[in-house]
Design an enzyme around this catalytic site. Structure first.
Site, PDB file in Angstrom:
ATOM      1  N   LYS A   1       7.872   6.146   4.976  1.00  0.00           N
ATOM      2  CA  LYS A   1       8.048   5.117   6.009  1.00  0.00           C
ATOM      3  C   LYS A   1       7.391   5.569   7.308  1.00  0.00           C
ATOM      4  CE  LYS A   1       9.738   1.823   4.080  1.00  0.00           C
ATOM      5  NZ  LYS A   1       8.989   2.345   2.992  1.00  0.00           N
TER       6      LYS A   1
ATOM      7  N   LYS B   1       0.502  -5.420   1.496  1.00  0.00           N
ATOM      8  CA  LYS B   1       1.842  -5.612   0.933  1.00  0.00           C
ATOM      9  C   LYS B   1       1.819  -5.533  -0.580  1.00  0.00           C
ATOM     10  CE  LYS B   1       6.221  -6.472   1.029  1.00  0.00           C
ATOM     11  NZ  LYS B   1       7.057  -5.271   1.282  1.00  0.00           N
TER      12      LYS B   1
ATOM     13  N   ARG C   1      -0.280  -9.328   4.016  1.00  0.00           N
ATOM     14  CA  ARG C   1      -0.807  -8.692   2.804  1.00  0.00           C
ATOM     15  C   ARG C   1      -1.816  -7.598   3.150  1.00  0.00           C
ATOM     16  NH1 ARG C   1      -0.411 -11.807  -2.158  1.00  0.00           N
ATOM     17  NH2 ARG C   1      -2.223 -10.681  -2.885  1.00  0.00           N
TER      18      ARG C   1
ATOM     19  N   GLU D   1       3.549   5.447   6.984  1.00  0.00           N
ATOM     20  CA  GLU D   1       3.006   4.088   6.855  1.00  0.00           C
ATOM     21  C   GLU D   1       2.871   3.380   8.187  1.00  0.00           C
ATOM     22  OE1 GLU D   1       3.936   1.424   3.130  1.00  0.00           O
ATOM     23  OE2 GLU D   1       5.782   2.320   3.867  1.00  0.00           O
TER      24      GLU D   1
ATOM     25  N   GLU E   1      10.912   9.187   0.645  1.00  0.00           N
ATOM     26  CA  GLU E   1      10.862   7.826   1.164  1.00  0.00           C
ATOM     27  C   GLU E   1      10.849   7.825   2.692  1.00  0.00           C
ATOM     28  OE1 GLU E   1      10.080   5.015   0.506  1.00  0.00           O
ATOM     29  OE2 GLU E   1      11.072   3.821   2.040  1.00  0.00           O
TER      30      GLU E   1
ATOM     31  N   CYS F   1      -6.411  -8.889  -0.453  1.00  0.00           N
ATOM     32  CA  CYS F   1      -6.980 -10.217  -0.198  1.00  0.00           C
ATOM     33  C   CYS F   1      -5.967 -11.334  -0.452  1.00  0.00           C
ATOM     34  CB  CYS F   1      -8.164 -10.449  -1.115  1.00  0.00           C
ATOM     35  SG  CYS F   1      -9.394  -9.165  -1.045  1.00  0.00           S
TER      36      CYS F   1
ATOM     37  N   TRP G   1      -9.846  -7.932   2.097  1.00  0.00           N
ATOM     38  CA  TRP G   1      -9.561  -6.500   2.265  1.00  0.00           C
ATOM     39  C   TRP G   1     -10.741  -5.806   1.608  1.00  0.00           C
ATOM     40  CZ3 TRP G   1      -7.721  -2.056  -0.556  1.00  0.00           C
ATOM     41  CH2 TRP G   1      -6.948  -1.166   0.194  1.00  0.00           C
TER      42      TRP G   1
ATOM     43  N   HIS H   1       8.893  28.861  -0.164  1.00  0.00           N
ATOM     44  CA  HIS H   1       7.769  29.151  -1.060  1.00  0.00           C
ATOM     45  C   HIS H   1       6.442  28.701  -0.440  1.00  0.00           C
ATOM     46  CE1 HIS H   1      10.468  30.455  -4.175  1.00  0.00           C
ATOM     47  NE2 HIS H   1      11.162  29.335  -4.041  1.00  0.00           N
TER      48      HIS H   1
ATOM     49  N   ASN I   1     -10.050 -12.970  -5.085  1.00  0.00           N
ATOM     50  CA  ASN I   1      -9.241 -11.748  -5.017  1.00  0.00           C
ATOM     51  C   ASN I   1      -9.506 -10.957  -6.284  1.00  0.00           C
ATOM     52  OD1 ASN I   1      -8.072 -12.781  -2.745  1.00  0.00           O
ATOM     53  ND2 ASN I   1      -6.028 -13.069  -3.636  1.00  0.00           N
ATOM     54  N   GLY I   2      -9.556  -9.638  -6.165  1.00  0.00           N
ATOM     55  CA  GLY I   2      -9.765  -8.807  -7.354  1.00  0.00           C
ATOM     56  C   GLY I   2     -11.108  -8.106  -7.279  1.00  0.00           C
TER      57      GLY I   2
HETATM   58  C1  AGP Z   1       6.442   0.758   0.666  1.00  0.00           C
HETATM   59  O1  AGP Z   1       6.855   0.792   1.985  1.00  0.00           O
HETATM   60  C2  AGP Z   1       5.006   0.651   0.476  1.00  0.00           C
HETATM   61  N1  AGP Z   1       4.443  -0.432   1.190  1.00  0.00           N
HETATM   62  C3  AGP Z   1       4.429   0.823  -0.911  1.00  0.00           C
HETATM   63  O2  AGP Z   1       4.530   2.167  -1.248  1.00  0.00           O
HETATM   64  C4  AGP Z   1       5.052  -0.041  -2.038  1.00  0.00           C
HETATM   65  O3  AGP Z   1       6.356   0.371  -2.290  1.00  0.00           O
HETATM   66  C5  AGP Z   1       4.179   0.081  -3.288  1.00  0.00           C
HETATM   67  O4  AGP Z   1       2.872  -0.350  -3.004  1.00  0.00           O
HETATM   68  C6  AGP Z   1       4.722  -0.695  -4.465  1.00  0.00           C
HETATM   69  O5  AGP Z   1       4.807  -2.061  -4.184  1.00  0.00           O
HETATM   70  P1  AGP Z   1       5.662  -3.021  -5.112  1.00  0.00           P
HETATM   71  O6  AGP Z   1       7.094  -2.625  -4.953  1.00  0.00           O
HETATM   72  O7  AGP Z   1       5.370  -4.395  -4.622  1.00  0.00           O
HETATM   73  O8  AGP Z   1       5.180  -2.791  -6.515  1.00  0.00           O
END
Ligand code: AGP
Length: 613
Positions: free
Chosen positions: A487, A608, A27, A490, A483, A2, A76, A506, A102-103
């Protein structure tokens, strides 16, 4: 997650709110709404809210929507689906109150039941509506006291902004676990949950502290605790370029941020390398040589990709400093009642500095007397302020949900920390200098990788057609594989799984087939022969391969016999390999997603900054 905006002053609020909400779109959200107080005295806030995008909200606004005091929100969904009714702002029975939040209010169900018993009719499924009714029913004389009284009944996290028809000259805001920043303009005041929504109007800001409230009027702001005693929060001028929050000539923020990595790394390293003593200057850590020497273990905490960087960092710290180091997902750490050791250095890693799981992990460590330092990008963010010291990443604003330049600078932060920890122990000055030389070369080497972008596009498009992919690597390459898979998942929504290459036989080898490509991380390191052996096992089962490697690595004739694409990145010192190996994986994920016609900056279901548990 949010987002909140609010404005009060001499300009019409609605256009300011819509612009601010558009800047919070990254966000992650599923509905949006605004409320403005009309100019006629005593008028209730006019509220328009819609499930969908900010542009749907803009289309729904009536032509005349006048008012110079307003609040807005991107939601959200947590309590109840994404519908018009559940979108914020929420109001009370009289319609005089408008609240954005928010929250999560943990005791919303109990409060709601009590209000229903008292005859209140709810119009949404949200926890936030409870707050609107509590404020509306408060008998206190001032808006500040009404909001404080309502908040005293609430358990949970919140950033809120409140309008009230009887108090048309003000917006009251409050923070508890969800960030709010006040922006000081010329005869106008703004509030937002993220700097991105403020920078077009002002770069003079005040970060609301945990548990603090504030009243914004056209002429200024005042901060106070929930018992209404004044606090001394002051505004500061931020030296930031508002254009850095725009995508510029790029089609997306993500591409812009990928391409910015050489400059971001230059900034990150600037002034922090000490060639004379082969070490790093990290004054922000607040640790002297004796304290650094006393560290016997390092624990790196972060979520998602920040956790994977933590894994890269742990290996780096063990290699350079010979101190036991490990990484743990901050989202799990707190729940297992962790043993906090006095001679362990805890490192919280976060781009946003607002990730609630990481923040709570930091608080858990500190509550038990441990020392935490932060690797954080956003200056003044909650995690940065909660830590005992830290290293700012200086990556510049990162808007795209998929983190790229922040991760690369996080890795450099780990390298600098490892260097300093190593140099107060057994790492020689010559080895320190060897790493410094390699670090200094990284920005140009990253540029060399970025220069391969065009050649990677056909490969990315081919990978985009696969329903499922494997990413494999070992030791330094394993978190790189994790990683890379992250990516891909995501932004392209393809099933991508990461494994240690050594673990393939395994179990996962059973899934290898011509339909499942494997992206293998095969650096020129001590494991290269074993890694190449595993490639042959994959090729023997018909699995297509993308091999991410270094010039000179001999794949044993594989390229001639099997379905193999090869990507070479420049060599660096092997401890620093992840810094370069991750870059082509970003480009592959990006071009796969754009080939599939997906919006890379706003991936579905993701936000985000994850500011709720
Ligand atoms: C990364 O591409 C992601 N969007 C996600 O995993 C992110 O790294 C994670 O939510 C942590 O966010 P931060 O670095 O703002 O704490």
């Amino acid at each position: 997650m949010c987002g909140i905006v609010g404005s009060i002053g001499t300009q019409q609020a609605a256009p300011l709110l819509l612009e601010g909400l558009a800047r919070l779109e990254h966000r992650g959200y599923d509905s949006a709404g605004v409320a403005v107080l009309p100019p006629t005295a005593g008028s209730s806030p006019r509220i328009v809210k819609r499930a969908g995008r900010v542009r749907d909200l803009a289309d729904a606004l009536p032509k005349r929507f006048a008012g110079k005091v307003g609040i807005g929100h991107t939601r959200w969904a947590t309590h109840g689906p994404a519908t018009d009714a559940n979108a914020h702002p929420h109001t009370d029975e009289t319609g005089k109150v408008a609240v954005v939040h928010n929250g999560i209010i943990d005791n919303a169900a109990g409060l709601r039941a009590g209000l229903v018993d008292a005859g209140v009719e709810f119009t949404s499924d949200t926890d936030t509506e409870v707050l609107a009714h509590l404020i509306g029913r408060s008998g206190a004389d001032t808006l500040e006291a009404k909001v404080a009284e309502a908040l005293s009944a609430v358990e949970g996290t919140y950033g809120i902004a409140v309008l009230h028809a009887d108090f048309p000259d003000r917006i009251v805001v409050a923070r508890n676990g969800s960030p709010l920043i006040i922006g000081v303009g010329d005869k106008e005041m703004h509030v937002a949950s993220d700097l991105a929504a403020l920078v077009r109007y002002t770069t003079t800001v005040a970060h609301l502290e945990e548990g603090e409230m504030a009243t914004l009027t056209a002429g200024g702001f005042a901060t106070y605790r929930q018992d209404l005693t004044a606090t001394a929060t002051r505004s500061t001028h931020l030296d930031i370029d508002a254009d850095a929050f725009d995508a510029g000539d790029c089609d997306s923020y993500m591409l812009k941020e990928i391409l910015e990595q050489p400059a971001a790394c230059e900034r990150m390293l600037s002034g922090r390398l000490d060639d004379r003593f082969g070490t790093a200057h990290l004054g922000g850590l607040g640790l002297d040589a004796r304290e650094i020497r006393a560290v016997r273990r390092v624990k790196l905490l972060g979520c998602g990709s920040a956790h994977y960087v933590g894994q890269m960092g742990a290996t780096l710290i063990e290699e350079l400093a010979r101190i036991p180091a490990d990484a743990e997902a901050a989202s799990e750490f707190r729940y297992r009642n962790p043993v906090i050791e006095p001679d362990t250095l805890y490192v919280a890693i976060s781009q946003s500095g607002e990730t609630v799981d990481t923040l709570l992990a930091v608080q858990e460590v500190r509550r038990k007397g441990g020392r935490v330092v932060g690797l954080v990008n956003v200056v003044g963010s909650a995690i940065a302020r909660e830590c005992d010291g830290g290293i700012y990443l200086h990556a510049g604003p990162e808007v795209a949900v998929a983190s790229t330049k922040a991760l690369t600078t996080m890795f450099l932060g780990c390298a600098l920390l490892a260097l300093q920890l190593g140099r107060v122990r057994d790492l020689s000055v010559a080895d320190g200098r060897r790493l410094i030389t390699a670090l200094q070369a990284l920005p140009a080497q990253i540029q060399q990788v970025l220069d391969q972008e065009k050649e990677l596009i056909p490969l990315a498009q081919r990978l985009a057609e696969a329903e499922s992919l494997f990413f494999v690597g070992r030791v330094r390459g394993y978190p790189v594989a994790r990683e890379g898979a992250q990516k891909f998942k995501e932004i392209s929504y393809r099933h991508a799984e990461a494994y240690q290459t050594s673990e393939l036989k395994h179990g996962p080898l059973a899934l290898i087939s011509p339909a499942v490509p494997t992206i293998a991380i095969v650096p020129h390191d001590e494991l290269v022969d074993r890694n190449v052996g595993a490639l042959h096992e994959i090729a023997a089962r018909g699995g297509p391969l993308v091999v991410l490697t270094h010039p000179g690595v001999d794949l044993g004739g594989l390229e001639a016999e099997a379905d193999v694409a090869r990507i070479d990145v420049p060599r660096t010192e092997r401890e620093l390999d992840p810094a370069l190996l991750t870059i082509p994986l970003q480009l592959l994920a990006y071009h796969a997603a754009t080939h599939l016609g997906l919006d890379v900056d706003k991936p579905r279901n993701l936000a985000k900054s994850v500011t709720v548990e």
